[in-house]
Design a protein around this motif. Sequence first.
Motif, PDB file in Angstrom:
ATOM      1  N   GLY B  24       0.886  -1.123   0.239  1.00  0.00           N
ATOM      2  CA  GLY B  24      -0.044   0.019  -0.062  1.00  0.00           C
ATOM      3  C   GLY B  24       0.882   1.034   0.086  1.00  0.00           C
ATOM      4  O   GLY B  24       0.473   2.181  -0.534  1.00  0.00           O
ATOM      5  N   ILE B  25       2.097   0.979   0.418  1.00  0.00           N
ATOM      6  CA  ILE B  25       2.956   2.452   0.674  1.00  0.00           C
ATOM      7  C   ILE B  25       3.885   2.106  -0.473  1.00  0.00           C
ATOM      8  O   ILE B  25       4.454   2.983  -1.129  1.00  0.00           O
ATOM      9  N   LEU B  26       4.681   0.976  -0.595  1.00  0.00           N
ATOM     10  CA  LEU B  26       5.551   0.692  -1.612  1.00  0.00           C
ATOM     11  C   LEU B  26       5.183   1.049  -2.847  1.00  0.00           C
ATOM     12  O   LEU B  26       5.863   1.270  -3.692  1.00  0.00           O
ATOM     13  N   GLY B  28       1.614   1.928  -3.895  1.00  0.00           N
ATOM     14  CA  GLY B  28       0.044   2.644  -4.005  1.00  0.00           C
ATOM     15  C   GLY B  28      -1.120   1.643  -4.133  1.00  0.00           C
ATOM     16  O   GLY B  28      -1.845   1.976  -4.532  1.00  0.00           O
TER      17      GLY B  28
END
Lengths: 278, 278
Positions: B24-26, B28
Amino acid sequence: MSYCFLNGKILPVSEAKVGIFDIGILRGFGIYEAMTTFNNKIFMFEDHVRRFRKSAEFLHVTVPNTDKEIEKVIYELLEKNQLQDKRANIKLILTGGEAVDGINFDPTTPTFYIFVEECRVLGPGYYENGANLLVHEYLRQYPEYKTTNYITAVSLQKDRKVAGAIEILYTCQGAVLECSTSNFFIVKDGKLITAKDNILRGVTRNVTIDLARKFGFEVEERAVSVVEMYEADECFLTSSFKDIVPIVKVDNRSIGNGEVGKITKRLIGIFTDFASTY
Amino acid sequence: MSYCFLNGKILPVSEAKVGIFDIGILRGFGIYEAMTTFNNKIFMFEDHVRRFRKSAEFLHVTVPNTDKEIEKVIYELLEKNQLQDKRANIKLILTGGEAVDGINFDPTTPTFYIFVEECRVLGPGYYENGANLLVHEYLRQYPEYKTTNYITAVSLQKDRKVAGAIEILYTCQGAVLECSTSNFFIVKDGKLITAKDNILRGVTRNVTIDLARKFGFEVEERAVSVVEMYEADECFLTSSFKDIVPIVKVDNRSIGNGEVGKITKRLIGIFTDFASTY
């Protein structure tokens, strides 16, 4: 135990966490950078860090460390993770930090982390026999910046595997652009041709262009059509984690005679020499 | 102390963290849902959760809880955060969980969290005097799904504030689409007109359409041109967190006579009645 760098500190990966209000996760608001090592040296560090800062400026997020600090941290991580004598991949992530009112951020309090991993080198088969690509019609939204928006690339991994493809090749309105995490070249009549616009200009792409010119090859950076690709003599991709990979098929359709091209082989040799003495 | 829900547990927000390898962060790679409460009841829960599941299916990520479990968790969070007697906003985030090989994910081990906040109600001035919009040419990549890709919306917040605008209105090739986190309506000759395609069909949008029809207004869902917008009698936006907001200016150009329209006022009344007895 693995170590990473997060917001100024080196700490065990198991303790490295990001808050649930981070705008990098809530709003996908972040940038990314990927580097590799050769002979325990960060390959083309200055080029990578320059691009990283360009992406950060685009989002108006402050990079909280100097280039020298970033470089020092990476070498510390390589040592702490016992990757000095192995080829390693390095990833940098920068987000806007904790979201303010759900959709704003404070540019001076970003989330910044770095982690290193042993490079998962592709099997030699890919370099000797060449690989296949899966075509997908897609223009990234801000192609010249390395944002963390990889929704399309992640979503297509299943299809990529089913197709037996090494990468996804993005095309847009008849033009060949780039792969999901690599750049793409065609070779025609001894000349290298690669897209110039609507792509992320990869560091390995740029190194390949410079080396090719140095060794007497002609290189054109310009729009490449899908038709030209299928009529090319050779194709290959370039990426920080994969170097130069020969492409012998696109959507299972053979390129040239379906074998690894001579110029591609020569460029792999030139690149390998350059990297091994870096 | 504030509480949230993360991967099956209710815990203090200060302890709710996500690993740095979360896709979700690496990459998106996540989806989002936003709900609100009226009278301590989740407004249109079934519609929201249906859309949430539709977005999750699009990304092939499993929602690890049943609708009933999600509903129960939200009411527990409202109680634990002492928001029963206040209007609250509720946000759900679902990502692909920890990245595998940097770009893959296991659909069965997602990251799923829910948090609640007191609703920051807009000042009454906006409802009485109307608001301004900032226009930006942009078509979201997967508009019908609520992915976490809000890079454009976050990037434009500064410009929005400078322009004194309440929201950013996305237009594409002469068509008016939606706002960054709201839907957009025009009123012409007593008729409501709103975009049908290339937008996220908001729950408040759908409720507004249903209520308007019930109260005898004609509603058209179809492409709306920028020219039509500037020639409209009235405009308004709809959003879960803002309800119905009159728009009297777009890019500082007056719509109609530049005052809050009669039909907009009437719809705000109808919506408020509906919500207050929900």
